[in-house]
Design an enzyme around this catalytic site. Structure first.
Site, mmCIF file in Angstrom:
data_model
loop_
_atom_site.group_PDB
_atom_site.id
_atom_site.type_symbol
_atom_site.label_atom_id
_atom_site.label_comp_id
_atom_site.label_asym_id
_atom_site.label_seq_id
_atom_site.Cartn_x
_atom_site.Cartn_y
_atom_site.Cartn_z
ATOM 1 C CG ASP A 38 -2.064 0.958 1.132
ATOM 2 O OD1 ASP A 38 -3.217 0.498 1.055
ATOM 3 O OD2 ASP A 38 -1.816 2.187 1.119
ATOM 4 C CG ASN A 50 -11.928 -0.350 4.426
ATOM 5 O OD1 ASN A 50 -12.212 -0.793 5.533
ATOM 6 N ND2 ASN A 50 -10.786 0.255 4.168
ATOM 7 C CD GLN A 90 -14.959 -0.615 -2.187
ATOM 8 O OE1 GLN A 90 -16.110 -0.882 -1.809
ATOM 9 N NE2 GLN A 90 -14.392 -1.194 -3.224
ATOM 10 C CG HIS A 143 -8.767 -3.006 -1.977
ATOM 11 N ND1 HIS A 143 -9.719 -2.302 -2.675
ATOM 12 C CD2 HIS A 143 -8.537 -2.305 -0.848
ATOM 13 C CE1 HIS A 143 -10.051 -1.222 -2.003
ATOM 14 N NE2 HIS A 143 -9.351 -1.189 -0.878
ATOM 15 C CG HIS A 192 -6.660 -2.659 3.506
ATOM 16 N ND1 HIS A 192 -5.974 -1.501 3.206
ATOM 17 C CD2 HIS A 192 -7.910 -2.483 3.008
ATOM 18 C CE1 HIS A 192 -6.776 -0.662 2.563
ATOM 19 N NE2 HIS A 192 -7.958 -1.236 2.433
HETATM 20 P P1 AMP Z 1 -9.759 1.490 0.648
HETATM 21 O O1 AMP Z 1 -9.869 2.776 1.408
HETATM 22 O O2 AMP Z 1 -10.104 0.286 1.450
HETATM 23 O O3 AMP Z 1 -10.502 1.559 -0.660
HETATM 24 O O4 AMP Z 1 -8.208 1.311 0.357
HETATM 25 C C1 AMP Z 1 -7.570 1.790 -0.776
HETATM 26 C C2 AMP Z 1 -6.096 1.682 -0.492
HETATM 27 O O5 AMP Z 1 -5.397 1.803 -1.701
HETATM 28 C C3 AMP Z 1 -5.568 2.785 0.439
HETATM 29 O O6 AMP Z 1 -4.966 2.186 1.587
HETATM 30 C C4 AMP Z 1 -4.547 3.517 -0.424
HETATM 31 O O7 AMP Z 1 -3.424 3.939 0.309
HETATM 32 C C5 AMP Z 1 -4.189 2.451 -1.454
HETATM 33 N N1 AMP Z 1 -3.708 2.939 -2.724
HETATM 34 C C6 AMP Z 1 -4.293 3.859 -3.524
HETATM 35 N N2 AMP Z 1 -3.561 4.007 -4.651
HETATM 36 C C7 AMP Z 1 -2.507 3.164 -4.560
HETATM 37 C C8 AMP Z 1 -1.418 2.847 -5.401
HETATM 38 N N3 AMP Z 1 -1.235 3.444 -6.596
HETATM 39 N N4 AMP Z 1 -0.521 1.924 -4.981
HETATM 40 C C9 AMP Z 1 -0.666 1.313 -3.783
HETATM 41 N N5 AMP Z 1 -1.702 1.568 -2.954
HETATM 42 C C10 AMP Z 1 -2.600 2.477 -3.332
#
Ligand code: AMP
Ligand code: ZN
Length: 113
Positions: free
Chosen positions: A30, A86, A93, A99, A101
């Site tokens: 992440d 999420n 989300q 995805h 975590h």
């Molecule tokens: P969510 O809030 O559960 O949708 O999580 C999305 C996650 O994606 C967050 O923890 C972000 O930090 C992560 N994220 C967004 N863009 C990228 C990226 N380009 N590479 C790695 N992680 C990312």
């Protein structure tokens, strides 16, 4: 989906630091880690959220879940970890590609915020 950031990562249009990849799933670090180890596990197939899963995704999801422990082992999370999904607006989300975590190397708190 070309406008999906995780599909773009799958297609290597956007770089990521992968920890595991095969033909069906990808695990990568992440960008904004919330724990010393914070990895995202995704199906390569675009599925918008947990809520959008269909019966035909059963095997793929089982496959992904069974990979969690392998990735956790690879990352040295022998003391335990947390797996988070999420879903939707109330779930906070932000990326609309399913995805999970995988968080570890610190003691988690409960209940989550
Ligand atoms: P969510 O809030 O559960 O949708 O999580 C999305 C996650 O994606 C967050 O923890 C972000 O930090 C992560 N994220 C967004 N863009 C990228 C990226 N380009 N590479 C790695 N992680 C990312
Ligand atoms: Zn996608």
């Amino acid at each position: 989906m070309s406008d999906c950031i995780f599909c773009r990562i799958v297609n290597k249009d956007i770089p990521s630091k992968a920890v595991y990849e095969d033909d069906r799933i990808l695990a990568f670090y992440d960008l904004e880690p919330q724990a010393p180890v914070h990895v995202l596990l995704i199906p390569k197939k675009h599925i918008s959220s947990l809520d959008a899963l269909q019966p035909e995704d059963t095997e793929l999801m089982g496959y992904l879940m069974l990979k969690v422990k392998d990735v956790a082992k690879e990352l040295g999370l022998e003391n335990g970890y947390r797996l988070v999904n999420n879903c939707g607006e109330d779930g906070m989300q932000t990326v609309k590609h399913l995805h999970f975590h995988l968080l570890g190397k610190r003691k988690m708190t409960w209940p989550p915020g």
